[in-house]
Design a protein around this motif. Structure first.
Motif, short mmCIF file in Angstrom:
data_model
loop_
_atom_site.label_atom_id
_atom_site.label_comp_id
_atom_site.label_asym_id
_atom_site.label_seq_id
_atom_site.Cartn_x
_atom_site.Cartn_y
_atom_site.Cartn_z
N ASP A 23 43.17 -15.81 -12.47
CA ASP A 23 42.61 -16.92 -13.73
C ASP A 23 41.98 -18.17 -13.05
OD1 ASP A 23 43.89 -15.21 -15.69
OD2 ASP A 23 45.72 -16.64 -15.74
N LEU A 24 42.43 -18.56 -11.92
CA LEU A 24 41.73 -19.47 -11.27
C LEU A 24 40.35 -19.19 -10.87
CD1 LEU A 24 42.22 -22.56 -10.16
CD2 LEU A 24 42.95 -21.57 -7.93
N ALA A 25 40.32 -17.80 -10.38
CA ALA A 25 38.76 -17.63 -9.95
C ALA A 25 37.86 -17.47 -11.21
CB ALA A 25 38.70 -16.32 -9.26
N ASN A 26 38.44 -16.83 -12.25
CA ASN A 26 37.62 -16.87 -13.61
C ASN A 26 37.21 -18.42 -13.91
OD1 ASN A 26 37.63 -14.16 -13.53
ND2 ASN A 26 39.52 -14.12 -14.94
N THR A 27 38.23 -19.23 -14.03
CA THR A 27 38.01 -20.69 -14.27
C THR A 27 36.87 -21.26 -13.43
OG1 THR A 27 40.17 -21.02 -15.14
CG2 THR A 27 38.92 -22.68 -14.67
N LEU A 28 36.98 -20.94 -12.05
CA LEU A 28 36.19 -21.48 -10.94
C LEU A 28 34.73 -21.14 -11.48
CD1 LEU A 28 35.80 -23.46 -8.70
CD2 LEU A 28 36.42 -21.47 -7.37
N GLN A 29 34.56 -19.70 -11.64
CA GLN A 29 33.35 -19.06 -12.04
C GLN A 29 32.54 -19.65 -13.11
OE1 GLN A 29 31.71 -16.96 -9.96
NE2 GLN A 29 29.78 -17.43 -11.41
N ASN A 30 33.60 -19.80 -14.25
CA ASN A 30 33.09 -20.59 -15.53
C ASN A 30 32.46 -22.04 -15.17
OD1 ASN A 30 33.48 -18.21 -16.86
ND2 ASN A 30 35.50 -19.09 -17.79
N LEU A 31 33.24 -22.83 -14.59
CA LEU A 31 32.80 -24.24 -13.96
C LEU A 31 31.41 -23.98 -13.30
CD1 LEU A 31 33.68 -26.86 -13.95
CD2 LEU A 31 34.86 -26.64 -12.02
N THR A 32 31.49 -23.02 -12.32
CA THR A 32 30.11 -22.93 -11.61
C THR A 32 28.93 -22.50 -12.42
OG1 THR A 32 31.37 -22.11 -9.64
CG2 THR A 32 29.22 -21.68 -9.66
N ASP A 33 29.25 -21.82 -13.58
CA ASP A 33 28.18 -21.41 -14.30
C ASP A 33 27.81 -22.67 -15.15
OD1 ASP A 33 28.41 -18.95 -13.57
OD2 ASP A 33 29.65 -18.15 -15.21
N LYS A 34 28.71 -23.43 -15.71
CA LYS A 34 28.63 -24.58 -16.53
C LYS A 34 27.78 -25.66 -15.75
CE LYS A 34 30.59 -23.03 -20.25
NZ LYS A 34 29.77 -22.89 -21.58
N ILE A 35 28.26 -25.95 -14.22
CA ILE A 35 27.36 -26.88 -13.50
C ILE A 35 26.04 -26.44 -13.31
CG2 ILE A 35 27.31 -27.59 -11.06
CD1 ILE A 35 30.31 -27.79 -11.43
N GLY A 36 25.82 -25.14 -13.14
CA GLY A 36 24.40 -24.60 -13.03
C GLY A 36 23.56 -24.72 -14.18
N GLN A 37 24.30 -24.60 -15.51
CA GLN A 37 23.59 -24.93 -16.69
C GLN A 37 23.28 -26.44 -16.76
OE1 GLN A 37 26.18 -23.57 -19.65
NE2 GLN A 37 25.63 -21.04 -19.39
N ALA A 38 24.16 -27.07 -16.30
CA ALA A 38 23.94 -28.56 -16.34
C ALA A 38 22.97 -29.03 -15.44
CB ALA A 38 25.32 -29.33 -16.27
N ASN A 39 22.81 -28.47 -14.23
CA ASN A 39 21.95 -28.81 -13.32
C ASN A 39 20.37 -28.45 -13.92
OD1 ASN A 39 23.49 -29.82 -11.48
ND2 ASN A 39 23.80 -27.96 -10.41
N THR A 40 20.28 -27.38 -14.33
CA THR A 40 19.05 -26.76 -14.98
C THR A 40 18.63 -27.80 -16.15
OG1 THR A 40 19.69 -24.38 -14.74
CG2 THR A 40 17.99 -24.93 -16.42
#
Length: 146
Positions: A61-78
């Protein structure tokens, strides 16, 4: 003493059987203790496996949450990168427009006249009111100022 030895010889078989029974009883007691310990250890192993599964589930669950967070940060950076490029382009356009206005008004007599600070601050205040829609009666207030 001789009599004691004779008695021991007569009952030697019985003594050996008694000692053998005593040893069997001791082994049986030890076996019962080891069996109980074995059951307790098996229960602990089962609990440990359940705890391991629970921790692995939380880890997933933590790994999935971290992956989602990473994806969201990537989107925010874009988005931030796109916005920065847009602002840079707008700034360049604004600078070009300012240069065009300066060059167009370079020889104009009115563009070289000094405007009083009070007039400039009044114009800025009015522009700010228009921007934030604080003054709904803009046209009324401008008529009353005249």
């Amino acid at each position: 003493m001789l009599q004691l030895i004779n008695i021991a010889r007569q009952y030697s078989g019985l003594i050996i059987v008694g000692l053998f029974c005593l040893a069997l009883w001791g082994l049986n007691t030890r076996n019962a203790q080891l069996s109980a310990t074995n059951l307790r250890l098996e229960a602990k192993v089962t609990e440990g496996e359940k705890e391991k599964e629970r921790i692995n589930s939380k880890n997933d669950d933590l790994a999935n949450t971290l992956q989602n967070l990473t994806d969201k940060i990537g989107q925010a950076n874009t988005i931030a990168s796109t916005e920065a490029r847009r602002r840079a382009a707008a700034e360049m356009k604004n600078n070009r427009l300012q240069e065009e206005v300066k060059s167009a008004l370079k020889d104009n007599k009115c563009s070289n006249d000094v405007i009083p600070d009070a007039v400039i601050s009044r114009l800025l205040e009015q522009a700010n009111r228009i921007r934030i829609d604080k003054d709904a009666d803009y046209s009324d207030s401008s008529k009353s100022d005249k």
